[in-house]
Design a protein around this motif. Structure first.
Motif, PDB file in Angstrom:
ATOM      1  N   THR A 254       0.841  -1.326  -0.006  1.00 43.09           N
ATOM      2  CA  THR A 254       0.017  -0.047   0.200  1.00 43.09           C
ATOM      3  C   THR A 254       0.731   1.309  -0.019  1.00 43.09           C
ATOM      4  OG1 THR A 254      -1.834  -1.229   1.400  1.00 43.09           O
ATOM      5  CG2 THR A 254      -1.828   1.086   1.231  1.00 43.09           C
ATOM      6  N   PRO A 255       0.515   2.062  -0.820  1.00 43.02           N
ATOM      7  CA  PRO A 255       1.574   3.305  -1.041  1.00 43.02           C
ATOM      8  C   PRO A 255       1.102   4.136   0.339  1.00 43.02           C
ATOM      9  CG  PRO A 255      -0.207   3.651  -2.530  1.00 43.02           C
ATOM     10  CD  PRO A 255      -0.345   2.260  -2.230  1.00 43.02           C
ATOM     11  N   PRO A 256       2.257   5.206   0.463  1.00 45.26           N
ATOM     12  CA  PRO A 256       1.962   6.018   1.715  1.00 45.26           C
ATOM     13  C   PRO A 256       0.823   6.897   1.711  1.00 45.26           C
ATOM     14  CG  PRO A 256       4.000   6.511   0.938  1.00 45.26           C
ATOM     15  CD  PRO A 256       3.587   5.207   0.081  1.00 45.26           C
ATOM     16  N   ARG A 257      -0.061   7.309   2.653  1.00 46.09           N
ATOM     17  CA  ARG A 257      -0.999   8.220   2.485  1.00 46.09           C
ATOM     18  C   ARG A 257      -0.477   9.601   2.392  1.00 46.09           C
ATOM     19  NH1 ARG A 257      -5.126   9.313   7.336  1.00 46.09           N
ATOM     20  NH2 ARG A 257      -3.435  10.153   7.942  1.00 46.09           N
ATOM     21  N   ALA A 258      -1.357  10.586   1.487  1.00 44.94           N
ATOM     22  CA  ALA A 258      -0.698  11.797   1.177  1.00 44.94           C
ATOM     23  C   ALA A 258      -1.095  12.566   2.590  1.00 44.94           C
ATOM     24  CB  ALA A 258      -1.623  12.551   0.315  1.00 44.94           C
ATOM     25  N   PRO A 259      -0.241  13.520   3.087  1.00 46.22           N
ATOM     26  CA  PRO A 259      -0.456  14.424   4.194  1.00 46.22           C
ATOM     27  C   PRO A 259      -1.638  15.105   4.084  1.00 46.22           C
ATOM     28  CG  PRO A 259       1.504  15.079   3.155  1.00 46.22           C
ATOM     29  CD  PRO A 259       1.002  13.989   2.409  1.00 46.22           C
ATOM     30  N   ASP A 260      -2.528  15.174   5.231  1.00 48.43           N
ATOM     31  CA  ASP A 260      -3.635  16.202   5.300  1.00 48.43           C
ATOM     32  C   ASP A 260      -3.108  17.852   4.826  1.00 48.43           C
ATOM     33  OD1 ASP A 260      -5.158  14.205   5.958  1.00 48.43           O
ATOM     34  OD2 ASP A 260      -5.101  14.627   8.001  1.00 48.43           O
TER      35      ASP A 260
END
Length: 55
Positions: A35-41
């Motif tokens: 799973t690719p890392p989540r984009a920052p808020d």
């Protein structure tokens, strides 16, 4: 052996020797790695840049 003799008892399958716990852990680890890392808020990244400028 005739066809009627082989249908009497179901054949037993060999067990691989891996527990369900290990299989689930391996699947979870594979999902985490793939799973690719989540984009920052956006809100958090703006406040972090403001703090850097203030410093």
């Amino acid at each position: 052996m005739s066809a009627t003799e082989s249908k009497g008892q179901p054949q037993r399958f060999a067990v691989a020797g891996v527990s369900m716990r290990d299989l689930l852990a391996a699947g979870e680890a594979a999902a985490l790695v793939s799973t690719p890392p989540r984009a920052p808020d956006p809100e958090f990244s703006e406040s972090a840049s403001a703090h850097r400028e203030a410093a």
